[in-house]
Scaffold this motif. Structure first.
Motif, short mmCIF file in Angstrom:
data_model
loop_
_atom_site.label_atom_id
_atom_site.label_comp_id
_atom_site.label_asym_id
_atom_site.label_seq_id
_atom_site.Cartn_x
_atom_site.Cartn_y
_atom_site.Cartn_z
N UNK A 80 0.05 54.46 55.23
CA UNK A 80 0.64 53.60 53.73
C UNK A 80 1.29 54.62 53.03
N UNK A 81 2.18 54.04 52.05
CA UNK A 81 3.10 54.56 51.24
C UNK A 81 2.40 55.27 50.09
N UNK A 136 -5.44 53.13 48.67
CA UNK A 136 -6.57 52.82 49.57
C UNK A 136 -8.11 52.99 48.73
N UNK A 137 -8.92 52.17 48.88
CA UNK A 137 -10.10 52.32 48.30
C UNK A 137 -11.42 51.97 49.45
N UNK A 138 -12.40 52.69 49.20
CA UNK A 138 -13.60 52.36 50.05
C UNK A 138 -14.53 51.58 49.10
N UNK A 180 -4.17 48.15 48.68
CA UNK A 180 -3.35 47.51 47.89
C UNK A 180 -2.11 48.10 48.18
N UNK A 181 -1.01 47.27 48.94
CA UNK A 181 0.25 47.47 49.07
C UNK A 181 1.23 46.86 48.14
N UNK A 182 2.03 47.78 47.69
CA UNK A 182 2.82 47.39 46.52
C UNK A 182 4.25 47.42 46.72
N UNK A 183 4.87 46.27 46.14
CA UNK A 183 6.32 45.90 46.30
C UNK A 183 6.70 45.86 47.79
N UNK A 184 6.03 45.16 48.69
CA UNK A 184 6.15 45.02 49.98
C UNK A 184 6.71 43.61 50.57
N UNK A 233 4.17 44.71 59.81
CA UNK A 233 4.06 46.19 60.38
C UNK A 233 3.20 47.11 60.04
N UNK A 234 2.77 47.18 58.80
CA UNK A 234 1.73 48.17 58.45
C UNK A 234 0.31 47.66 58.65
#
Length: 267
Positions: A204-205, A210-212, A221-225, A232-233
């Motif tokens: 990830x960027x 990334x959370x457990x 939580x992928x932001x501005x994607x 793809x991620x």
């Protein structure tokens, strides 16, 4: 007549002396029993408390209390048994009590400054940092924990709504994790979770979170994607987690189940 009165006075004084003696003996007996009960209480406390700090102080204090109890008990013995010559034992007990009491006092005065030591500002700052870290991050993996992730996600959604940006939340659950835990032990399960966290973070960027969430569940939580970048991620993460894990020379296969939700498309 005078002789009779004198005999009564002598008998009265003997009776009074015997009464006083009985009270003193009874008092010494209760005192010795009280002394003997204190080490028992300390031993019960010490057995329940792990790990134990200042173990030598506990040991010396228990020995000191026992010797005090023995000293009082030696005063009681002549009143219940036909023992007259206890001076040697009493002298030995007195010497041992003195030695142990001095050692105990030295240990106590050595420990008190450590116990009552006021932490410095640097130590308080370090302790506060640790408290904040434990409140926001997972201890095992170092990832954001459930509560902090919720806060960050709410902030990200508000920002995305204002700036017309896109977000994606990816749910990851590890298949067969319970079987791996039961087969190889919880230590191996913890190592697997750490390795999974590392693989996800490497994909990830920097802005992504990334959370457990607990157990074998992770949230991303992928932001501005865009939709294309998100797919793809997700595919890359899936392929990475499908790959073999080599832990303690054991080959571990762990397949992930993934779910995806986009903002604002899925709102």
């Amino acid at each position: 007549m005078n002789q009779l009165i004198n005999n009564l006075v002598i008998a009265s004084s003997i009776h009074s002396s015997t009464s006083d003696f009985s009270i003193k003996a009874f008092s010494d007996l209760l005192t010795s029993l009280a002394y003997f009960s204190i080490p028992l209480a300390i031993l019960v406390f010490v057995r329940k408390k792990k790990p134990i700090k200042f173990i030598w102080m506990y040991f010396c204090f228990i020995l000191f209390i026992l010797l005090c109890g023995i000293t009082h008990f030696l005063h009681v013995l002549p009143h219940f048994l036909n023992i007259t010559n206890l001076s040697t034992i009493e002298n030995i007990t007195a010497v041992l009590t003195t030695i142990v009491s001095i050692i105990t006092a030295i240990l106590v005065w050595t420990i008190i400054p450590k116990v009552l030591q006021i932490p410095s500002s640097e130590e308080l700052e370090e302790a506060n940092k640790e408290i904040v870290y434990l409140a926001h991050y997972d201890v095992l993996t170092g990832l954001t924990n459930r509560n902090y992730f919720t806060i960050l996600m709410e902030q990200a959604i508000n920002e995305a709504r204002k700036n017309n940006k896109h977000l994606a939340v990816v749910f990851i659950d590890l298949d067969r994790f319970k079987i791996i835990n039961d087969t190889y032990g919880h230590g191996m399960g913890d190592r697997l979770l750490k390795e999974v966290a590392k693989r996800i973070q490497s994909i990830v960027g920097e802005k992504d979170i990334v959370s457990r969430q607990g157990g074998d569940e992770f949230l991303l939580l992928l932001q501005d994607v865009s939709c294309e970048k998100t797919e793809k991620l997700v595919k890359k993460i899936q392929e990475s987690l499908f790959s073999l894990f080599l832990l303690d020379r054991k080959e571990i296969h762990c397949t992930p189940s993934l779910g995806l939700s986009r903002f604002p498309e899925d709102v």
